[in-house]
Write a protein that holds these residues in place. Structure first.
Motif, PDB file in Angstrom:
ATOM      1  N   LEU A 123      56.235  98.009  46.012  1.00  0.00           N
ATOM      2  CA  LEU A 123      56.444  97.396  45.198  1.00  0.00           C
ATOM      3  C   LEU A 123      57.858  96.940  45.004  1.00  0.00           C
ATOM      4  O   LEU A 123      57.559  95.820  45.547  1.00  0.00           O
ATOM      5  N   ALA A 124      58.939  97.757  45.304  1.00  0.00           N
ATOM      6  CA  ALA A 124      60.332  98.026  46.179  1.00  0.00           C
ATOM      7  C   ALA A 124      60.215  96.466  46.964  1.00  0.00           C
ATOM      8  O   ALA A 124      61.084  95.441  47.226  1.00  0.00           O
ATOM      9  N   LEU A 125      59.730  96.878  47.721  1.00  0.00           N
ATOM     10  CA  LEU A 125      59.278  95.954  49.658  1.00  0.00           C
ATOM     11  C   LEU A 125      58.929  94.528  48.906  1.00  0.00           C
ATOM     12  O   LEU A 125      59.410  93.914  49.550  1.00  0.00           O
ATOM     13  N   LYS A 126      58.155  94.419  48.047  1.00  0.00           N
ATOM     14  CA  LYS A 126      57.378  93.144  48.063  1.00  0.00           C
ATOM     15  C   LYS A 126      58.174  92.078  47.155  1.00  0.00           C
ATOM     16  O   LYS A 126      58.304  91.253  47.407  1.00  0.00           O
ATOM     17  N   GLU A 132      63.442  86.832  48.696  1.00  0.00           N
ATOM     18  CA  GLU A 132      63.440  86.130  49.563  1.00  0.00           C
ATOM     19  C   GLU A 132      62.939  84.567  50.176  1.00  0.00           C
ATOM     20  O   GLU A 132      63.649  83.348  50.334  1.00  0.00           O
ATOM     21  N   GLN A 133      61.932  84.854  49.893  1.00  0.00           N
ATOM     22  CA  GLN A 133      60.444  83.064  49.876  1.00  0.00           C
ATOM     23  C   GLN A 133      60.763  82.705  48.797  1.00  0.00           C
ATOM     24  O   GLN A 133      60.950  81.246  48.903  1.00  0.00           O
ATOM     25  N   ALA A 134      61.551  83.149  47.472  1.00  0.00           N
ATOM     26  CA  ALA A 134      61.529  81.667  46.425  1.00  0.00           C
ATOM     27  C   ALA A 134      62.925  81.792  46.279  1.00  0.00           C
ATOM     28  O   ALA A 134      63.169  80.701  45.928  1.00  0.00           O
ATOM     29  N   GLU A 135      64.224  82.203  47.371  1.00  0.00           N
ATOM     30  CA  GLU A 135      65.407  81.478  47.121  1.00  0.00           C
ATOM     31  C   GLU A 135      65.494  80.267  49.304  1.00  0.00           C
ATOM     32  O   GLU A 135      66.233  80.552  49.043  1.00  0.00           O
ATOM     33  N   ALA A 149      57.631  82.489  40.835  1.00  0.00           N
ATOM     34  CA  ALA A 149      55.648  82.853  39.971  1.00  0.00           C
ATOM     35  C   ALA A 149      55.379  84.241  39.843  1.00  0.00           C
ATOM     36  O   ALA A 149      55.509  85.220  39.218  1.00  0.00           O
ATOM     37  N   ARG A 150      55.113  84.432  41.561  1.00  0.00           N
ATOM     38  CA  ARG A 150      54.875  85.887  41.700  1.00  0.00           C
ATOM     39  C   ARG A 150      55.692  86.935  41.209  1.00  0.00           C
ATOM     40  O   ARG A 150      55.298  87.580  41.018  1.00  0.00           O
ATOM     41  N   LEU A 151      57.090  86.669  42.118  1.00  0.00           N
ATOM     42  CA  LEU A 151      57.652  87.422  42.234  1.00  0.00           C
ATOM     43  C   LEU A 151      58.421  87.880  40.325  1.00  0.00           C
ATOM     44  O   LEU A 151      58.453  89.278  40.086  1.00  0.00           O
ATOM     45  N   ASP A 152      57.841  87.093  38.999  1.00  0.00           N
ATOM     46  CA  ASP A 152      58.337  87.070  38.284  1.00  0.00           C
ATOM     47  C   ASP A 152      56.868  88.741  37.968  1.00  0.00           C
ATOM     48  O   ASP A 152      56.984  89.498  37.061  1.00  0.00           O
ATOM     49  N   ILE A 153      55.573  88.452  38.626  1.00  0.00           N
ATOM     50  CA  ILE A 153      54.479  89.320  37.685  1.00  0.00           C
ATOM     51  C   ILE A 153      55.223  90.404  38.310  1.00  0.00           C
ATOM     52  O   ILE A 153      54.346  91.974  38.225  1.00  0.00           O
ATOM     53  N   LEU A 154      55.205  90.426  40.191  1.00  0.00           N
ATOM     54  CA  LEU A 154      55.290  91.492  40.840  1.00  0.00           C
ATOM     55  C   LEU A 154      56.743  92.869  39.821  1.00  0.00           C
ATOM     56  O   LEU A 154      56.863  94.095  39.819  1.00  0.00           O
ATOM     57  N   MET A 155      57.553  92.066  39.434  1.00  0.00           N
ATOM     58  CA  MET A 155      59.428  92.701  38.728  1.00  0.00           C
ATOM     59  C   MET A 155      57.660  93.319  37.136  1.00  0.00           C
ATOM     60  O   MET A 155      58.748  94.958  37.016  1.00  0.00           O
TER      61      MET A 155
END
Length: 203
Positions: A123-126, A132-135, A149-155
């Motif tokens: 998960l830390a890697l994801k 990176e992709q979001a930025e 949006a995916r980053l928020d879910i991963l967090m």
């Protein structure tokens, strides 16, 4: 700091250290004391990080087939190293709780603490790579928003998994849960159990 807060701190350091050179052949330089659990956690995430990038490379449509085969075998070795290390971390945790009096109604968990920690490392890697992709400045706004949006879910997943691991360790410490270390016994890596290997005529 909770146990999983410390795990995430170590994982983030390993990921950041890898990306200084961002090369799968970079040798590990473990900053934690040799033989410590922290060192094992750092090495675990380093293996995961290198393998993450090996998996990227092998999906190159233009990769040379001979090179791809060598890469696949390297990924197999990495998977075995990862499995061995997870089992080592479980053994360390079991040793910590070996003197706990297990309650008569204690139950076993569906997965061991270290296999849950394995998922926390991934998960830390994801999270790192989704951020990176979001930025990305070379991608469109739609792509960045989708990845954000995916980053928020991963967090949220990271937070929930961290809480669940801490709860599991608390239950083990209190005798409400008990743990066992099961070896994975992967058969395809063993010349004695893989029929393609033990059936070879040229050995």
């Amino acid at each position: 700091m909770t146990f999983t807060d410390n795990c995430n701190k170590i994982f983030n350091r390993a990921i950041a250290d890898y990306h200084v050179a961002d090369n799968v052949d970079t040798p590990i330089n473990n900053p934690y004391p040799e033989g410590s659990t922290d060192a094992a956690l750092y090495r675990k995430c380093w293996i995961d990080t290198v393998q993450w990038h090996l998996e990227d490379i092998i999906r190159d449509p233009g990769i040379d087939p001979a090179g791809a085969l060598l890469l696949k075998r390297r990924i197999d070795r990495s998977n075995q190293d990862r499995t061995d290390l997870v089992e080592d971390i479980d053994s360390r945790l079991r040793d910590i709780y070996k003197d706990v009096e297990v309650r008569p109604d204690a139950t076993i968990n569906t997965e061991s603490p270290a296999w849950a920690i394995d998922r926390l490392s991934i998960l830390a890697l994801k999270i790192y790579h989704m951020r990176e992709q979001a930025e990305r400045t070379d991608a469109g706004e739609e792509h960045r928003q989708k990845c954000a949006a995916r980053l928020d879910i991963l967090m949220q997943q990271q937070q929930d998994l961290g809480t669940a691991i801490c709860q599991l360790l608390d239950d083990i410490a209190a005798g409400r849960k008990y743990m066992k270390v099961y070896r994975q016994m992967k058969m395809y890596n063993d010349p004695a159990t893989n029929p393609v290997l033990y059936g070879r005529k040229d050995k």
